[in-house]
Scaffold this active site. Sequence first.
Site, PDB file in Angstrom:
ATOM      1  N   GLU A 125      38.549  13.472 -48.512  1.00 34.77           N
ATOM      2  CA  GLU A 125      37.516  14.350 -49.056  1.00 34.77           C
ATOM      3  C   GLU A 125      38.085  15.703 -49.470  1.00 34.77           C
ATOM      4  O   GLU A 125      37.630  16.308 -50.443  1.00 34.77           O
ATOM      5  CB  GLU A 125      36.396  14.544 -48.028  1.00 34.77           C
ATOM      6  CG  GLU A 125      35.556  13.305 -47.777  1.00 34.77           C
ATOM      7  CD  GLU A 125      34.859  12.815 -49.034  1.00 34.77           C
ATOM      8  OE1 GLU A 125      34.234  13.637 -49.729  1.00 34.77           O
ATOM      9  OE2 GLU A 125      34.951  11.614 -49.322  1.00 34.77           O
ATOM     10  N   HIS A 176      34.261  15.501 -58.097  1.00 35.48           N
ATOM     11  CA  HIS A 176      34.659  15.063 -56.754  1.00 35.48           C
ATOM     12  C   HIS A 176      34.815  13.543 -56.729  1.00 35.48           C
ATOM     13  O   HIS A 176      35.806  13.014 -56.196  1.00 35.48           O
ATOM     14  CB  HIS A 176      33.610  15.510 -55.735  1.00 35.48           C
ATOM     15  CG  HIS A 176      33.866  15.026 -54.340  1.00 35.48           C
ATOM     16  ND1 HIS A 176      34.454  15.805 -53.367  1.00 35.48           N
ATOM     17  CD2 HIS A 176      33.616  13.825 -53.745  1.00 35.48           C
ATOM     18  CE1 HIS A 176      34.553  15.114 -52.246  1.00 35.48           C
ATOM     19  NE2 HIS A 176      34.048  13.908 -52.451  1.00 35.48           N
ATOM     20  N   GLU A 177      33.847  12.840 -57.312  1.00 37.88           N
ATOM     21  CA  GLU A 177      33.932  11.377 -57.357  1.00 37.88           C
ATOM     22  C   GLU A 177      35.090  10.925 -58.245  1.00 37.88           C
ATOM     23  O   GLU A 177      35.756   9.926 -57.953  1.00 37.88           O
ATOM     24  CB  GLU A 177      32.611  10.789 -57.845  1.00 37.88           C
ATOM     25  CG  GLU A 177      31.419  11.095 -56.948  1.00 37.88           C
ATOM     26  CD  GLU A 177      31.634  10.682 -55.504  1.00 37.88           C
ATOM     27  OE1 GLU A 177      32.263   9.627 -55.274  1.00 37.88           O
ATOM     28  OE2 GLU A 177      31.196  11.418 -54.601  1.00 37.88           O
ATOM     29  N   HIS A 214      38.188  10.708 -56.268  1.00 43.61           N
ATOM     30  CA  HIS A 214      38.396   9.442 -55.553  1.00 43.61           C
ATOM     31  C   HIS A 214      39.071   8.418 -56.465  1.00 43.61           C
ATOM     32  O   HIS A 214      39.948   7.663 -56.031  1.00 43.61           O
ATOM     33  CB  HIS A 214      37.057   8.886 -55.066  1.00 43.61           C
ATOM     34  CG  HIS A 214      36.528   9.552 -53.834  1.00 43.61           C
ATOM     35  ND1 HIS A 214      37.227   9.608 -52.650  1.00 43.61           N
ATOM     36  CD2 HIS A 214      35.346  10.190 -53.600  1.00 43.61           C
ATOM     37  CE1 HIS A 214      36.512  10.247 -51.737  1.00 43.61           C
ATOM     38  NE2 HIS A 214      35.375  10.616 -52.292  1.00 43.61           N
TER      39      HIS A 214
END
Length: 289
Positions: free
Chosen positions: A177, A128-129, A132
């Site tokens: 997100e 998930h990071e 980003h």
Amino acid sequence: MTKTSLFGLKADHFRHPLDLEATTALKQLPGIDLVVRNLLGPVAEQFFYLNNIAASILVGQNQLPHLHKLLEDACTTLDLEPPQLYVQQNPAPNAYTFAMRGKQPFIVLHTSLIDLLTPEEIQAVIAHELGHLKCEHGVYLTPLNIMVLAASLIPNWGMLIAQSIQEKMLEWLRCAEFSCDRAALLATQNPRVVMSVLMKLAGGSPTLAPQLNLDAFIAQARAYDSVGDTELGQVLQQLQISQLSHPLPVLRAREIDRWASSQSYQSLLNQRLISYNNGDAQTGGWRNW
């Protein structure tokens, strides 16, 4: 389970439509890249570097190697060069990333988050990071915060302007997100792992986590959707999220459930090779599309 490595994966291959629309609008702001690279970048990088070195554990082959392996495997799947990974003592289960374009970024995992999750779920958080980083969200977040602060200093109308910018920023963050949850799914290639992370973040603890029922949580997400069937329900839902930086966990789980069944997700997994610029090799700098 053997995972498909998505060589050549670019952000726009998985970026959520809402994120794509919001990020495209942000890119039109004049001078935003100049502010990030030349004014904010050097100071912010030095500050966070010193903070991590002084108060966190740098993960590597000789330090928490199991976490290092989770990072490397996720980066291989998402076709991204590994950032630095730090573990920081903190009772709030959280993770975050920091990046300035062209520089090596880093990810921080809180110890309480690691204690809450299984190895597969930790990898989902790492991915998930990485999402980003892949989508370059960090490039725009810092200057937006500066704009909010500057606007608030303007007499009379300043607070109204700042509030308007902040509302737009929070809306963009919520959209971003969704894209990063998709990156987590691409790395784990198991939607139940990603949804389990969201369930535990909503109401888990090291004691309760083994007792949680994922199918019941997914049903809960569908029940939340039904509230929006009425006009009043839609208004209340909007008020509930308007000041949040992240979408509600049940909505994120619903989005992942839907995308995992979509043709676009299956096409990414079935397409073994995606070329860069008709196959031209990429050289130099941090690869962060």
